[in-house]
Write a protein that holds these residues in place. Structure first.
Motif, PDB file in Angstrom:
ATOM      1  N   ALA A 444       0.829  -1.213   0.000  1.00 52.40           N
ATOM      2  CA  ALA A 444       0.000   0.000   0.000  1.00 52.40           C
ATOM      3  C   ALA A 444       0.864   1.263   0.000  1.00 52.40           C
ATOM      4  O   ALA A 444       0.641   2.182  -0.802  1.00 52.40           O
ATOM      5  N   THR A 445       1.861   1.316   0.886  1.00 51.36           N
ATOM      6  CA  THR A 445       2.728   2.500   0.938  1.00 51.36           C
ATOM      7  C   THR A 445       3.580   2.609  -0.330  1.00 51.36           C
ATOM      8  O   THR A 445       3.870   3.713  -0.801  1.00 51.36           O
ATOM      9  N   VAL A 447       2.579   1.780  -3.323  1.00 50.13           N
ATOM     10  CA  VAL A 447       1.674   2.349  -4.328  1.00 50.13           C
ATOM     11  C   VAL A 447       1.511   3.857  -4.102  1.00 50.13           C
ATOM     12  O   VAL A 447       1.566   4.653  -5.044  1.00 50.13           O
ATOM     13  N   ILE A 448       1.341   4.272  -2.858  1.00 48.72           N
ATOM     14  CA  ILE A 448       1.165   5.701  -2.539  1.00 48.72           C
ATOM     15  C   ILE A 448       2.403   6.505  -2.965  1.00 48.72           C
ATOM     16  O   ILE A 448       2.289   7.540  -3.633  1.00 48.72           O
TER      17      ILE A 448
END
Length: 765
Positions: A444-445, A447-448
């Motif tokens: 997730a991080t 991707v961010i």
């Protein structure tokens, strides 16, 4: 307004001679690559002690005389070549049907402008003179469309052929050292670069001379019909980019998700059923699609410049040498790129892995510096000291040094965009290292951070494009923007050589892994591939930057041809077009992303099925069904490329016919402004995620080793980011620059019809 130092005869000789030199040089490079034999007996017993390795070290560690390895490499190369050829033939059958249908459409639409009349008509920009009938424009635009389409298809196909010819040869040369492998891969890329640049120039030059036999002094009609060449090139490029992009990314995502994440096996492991499809994809997407794309940009920038020049003093006074200035720039570009290539293959020898990326970047710098000198000389000898350029109804007085600055600003803006792209996508710099570091806390991080990097990477390229637009328009109106785009593309042979080098090196690494070659060989091919990844991102930056300038120049030519005096965004007709046009790149991206996702889903299911049902596959005793994975990618890409292609091709026709030229001008402006931003962001986000994964895998620095090794949670998060980025950087991003160019050139070709019969709804209500 003054004569040129270069006589007309000199220009007519110089252009085809340069094109033929380019073709001859590409054949020479191919001959040098072909000396690496794919047969065991051809391997020498004692390889020279070059590239920092002694004979004994090579024999002992690289097993240079292992005949089984050579045969295995040849077998894998044949499988990849067959898969790529089969896909392209299938794609071209479908595209051929479209090509024929669209050619008929061009003839019917343009022929009906004057009711298929064969009598002469008043010229568009000078009503006191009589010009050739609209029916002639219809016939010759159709012919030039077919010529452009066939040249584009040929460019892509020849590129794929040389890439599949060179991949295994690069693998075998890697046994002798990284320098030998680099030269083989780079020379192969040069074959494609010079063939494409020279063929595009030669076909366009021949077409102009053949059309001139009929048109005579009607240069306005002649160069208006030549715009079909750009339309043909870009329409084929659209299907090549979208179809090839869906193919390669469906296979890549499927191979990575099941192979690396679920089964924990290395990239390009022969046990992975999708591995051949993945390597085929590199050739049909990154090579054939990219070749057609850059050919389209070259054809369109040349056509845009020629159309504007034909209604300026060059065309009105029939000054042939200045008229052919865009083609002379491209001719000089071939000579400059030839000299530049020698720096990589003959002058500076690669002796270590760390020298690869600087050598490729040096190509860009050398070609840009030499081209600046070349453009200065051409502007001095091929242009009068003063002339006029058409500027929306008026003639603007321009000096030859001002046109030199227009080309120069485009050339250097391209280099700036290239290096900014490199900064944001190379794992040698902090942005990609930050993305890799974010994998510590999961996908997730990652991707961010990757998305944020992509958005941020848009800033400097947009300022560079904006500056080049302002400078070139201030000096020479829309013609200045067209030649600025041509300046950015003038070193296309070197740019393509660097671009094609990447997929060839990627394939070489895959073949080394599948042939069971030593870890040391794989390290060398990985180093070649990592450098190629960054240079591929630089190539995409060039393509997007040039697409922005090309589409703006085409937009200017369309507005002039459609007799629109001013594009006023405050009028409802234009504003609705503007907001709809800005939406189109999102709609198009959604379609291409979804297509990759759907195809990848089928691929993942098939790879899982084979791992679960084929006995001994994981142990290496069972043989995977590669052909089934190739078929899934082929069927999915052919089926899925049609809706996005239809969206781009039909939008200008529907808007022009129903809403008229003013609304269409809004659509073109909106698509250009929105499409460039998304294209840069998508390409750089995907490139950063890919190199963040490679940064962890290589483990070169202490920081990288703390994130690894392969198979760790951190590495798996990086692989997920890479698979999300794959369709962004290799399907949606590169296809968007074709969207903005293609809609503009299509609108220009159909402008006479839209101006005469368009806007049906506004006429009714």
């Amino acid at each position: 307004m003054g004569s040129t130092l270069l006589p007309d005869t000199g220009a007519e000789i110089f252009i085809p001679v340069c094109a033929l030199i380019g073709i001859a040089f590409s054949l020479l490079q191919w001959l040098l690559v072909s000396r690496v034999k794919l047969s065991p007996s051809a391997e020498p017993r004692n390889a020279g002690a070059k590239n920092g390795y002694s004979d004994s070290l090579i024999d002992e560690e690289e097993n240079i005389n292992d005949q089984a390895v050579v045969l295995k490499c040849a077998e894998i190369q044949n499988a990849i070549a067959e898969g790529a050829t089969s896909f392209l033939f299938t794609e071209y059958q479908y595209v051929g049907i479209f090509m024929a249908a669209f050619a008929i459409l061009i003839f019917l639409f343009l022929g009906s402008v004057e009711g298929f009349s064969t009598s002469s008509q008043p010229c568009t920009f000078d009503k006191t003179r009589m010009c050739k009938p609209a029916l002639a424009t219809a016939v010759f635009s159709t012919v030039s469309f077919l010529l452009g389409a066939l040249t584009s298809v040929l460019s892509g196909f020849l590129g794929m052929k040389i890439a599949t010819y060179a991949n295994a040869r690069t693998t075998l040369e890697a046994r002798k050292g990284v320098g030998k492998a680099f030269i083989t891969a780079f020379r192969s890329g040069a074959v494609m670069g010079f063939l494409l640049a020279a063929n595009g120039l030669l076909v366009l030059y021949i077409a102009i001379n053949l059309f001139k036999i009929y048109y005579g002094d009607d240069w306005g009609g002649l160069f208006e019909s030549i715009t079909g060449y750009g339309l043909g090139g870009s329409s084929m490029a659209l299907f090549g980019r979208v179809g090839g992009g869906i193919y390669t990314k469906a296979a890549d995502v499927g191979a990575d998700l099941v192979g690396k994440v679920e089964r924990n096996i290395p990239e390009d492991d022969p046990r992975n059923p999708a591995v051949i499809a993945d390597n085929v994809g590199d050739n049909v997407g990154d090579i054939a699609g990219m070749g057609s794309d850059l050919f389209g940009s070259y054809a369109e920038s040349s056509c845009a410049a020629l159309v504007v020049a034909s209604i300026s003093s060059f065309g009105v006074n029939h000054e042939l040498t200045p008229m052919l200035y865009p083609l002379i720039i491209s001719s000089v570009g071939i000579l400059v790129c030839l000299l530049t290539t020698l720096f990589a293959t003959d002058i500076f020898e690669i002796k270590a892995v760390k020298e690869i990326e600087p050598a490729l970047k040096r190509q860009l710098i050398i070609s840009t510096v030499l081209m600046t000198v070349g453009v200065g000389i051409v502007s001095w000898v091929a242009l009068p000291s003063s002339f006029t350029i058409f500027n929306f109804g008026t003639q603007k007085v321009v000096k030859n040094w001002e046109l030199f600055l227009c080309v120069g600003v485009g050339l250097w803006a391209g280099l700036i965009i290239g290096f900014v792209t490199e900064y944001y996508t190379s794992n040698a710099y902090s942005p990609v290292q930050d993305v890799a570091d974010s994998c510590r806390t999961g996908a997730a991080t990652n991707v961010i951070f990757g998305l944020a990097l992509g958005y941020k990477s848009v800033i400097i390229p947009i300022f560079a494009i904006a500056l080049s637009i302002f400078v070139s328009f201030s000096f020479a109106a829309m013609y200045g923007i067209a030649v600025a785009a041509l300046g950015m593309l003038s070193t296309i042979a070197t740019g393509l050589a660097i671009d094609a080098y990447g997929p060839i090196s990627d394939n070489a690494g895959g073949i080394a892994e599948m042939a069971g070659m030593s870890h040391r060989i794989r390290e060398r091919t990985d180093a070649l591939d990592a450098a190629g990844n960054t240079t591929a991102a630089i190539g995409k930056g060039f393509a997007i930057g040039s697409a922005a300038l090309v589409s703006l120049a085409l937009f200017g030519a369309f507005v002039s041809r459609a007799a629109i005096s001013i594009v006023d965004v405050l009028t409802p007709k234009v504003f609705i077009g503007l907001i709809v046009g800005a939406m189109l790149p999102y709609w198009f991206s959604a379609m291409t992303m979804k297509s990759v996702g759907s195809a990848a889903l089928k691929m993942v299911e098939e790879v899982r099925r084979q791992f679960n049902t084929i006995p001994g596959l994981m142990e290496g005793t069972g043989k995977p069904d590669y052909a089934n994975c190739v078929k899934i990618s082929t069927d999915a890409s052919i089926r899925e490329m049609i809706p996005p292609g239809a969206l781009v091709m039909l939008t200008p026709l529907i808007v022009g016919v129903l809403f008229g030229v003013e609304t269409l001008s809004g659509v073109l402006a909106g698509a250009l402004v929105s499409g460039v931003q998304i294209a840069i962001s998508a390409s750089n986000t995907g490139g950063a995620w890919d190199n963040a994964k490679k940064y962890i895998e290589a483990g070169v620095s202490e920081h990288a080793r703390s994130l690894g090794p392969k198979g760790s949670d951190c590495h798996k998060a990086a692989v997920i980011g890479d698979t999300i980025g794959d369709p962004l950087k290799d399907t949606s991003g590169p296809s968007l620059n074709i969207l903005i160019k293609l809609m503009a050139v299509e609108s220009l070709v159909f402008a006479p019809f839209f101006a005469t019969h368009g806007g049906i709804l506004f006429k009714i209500f």
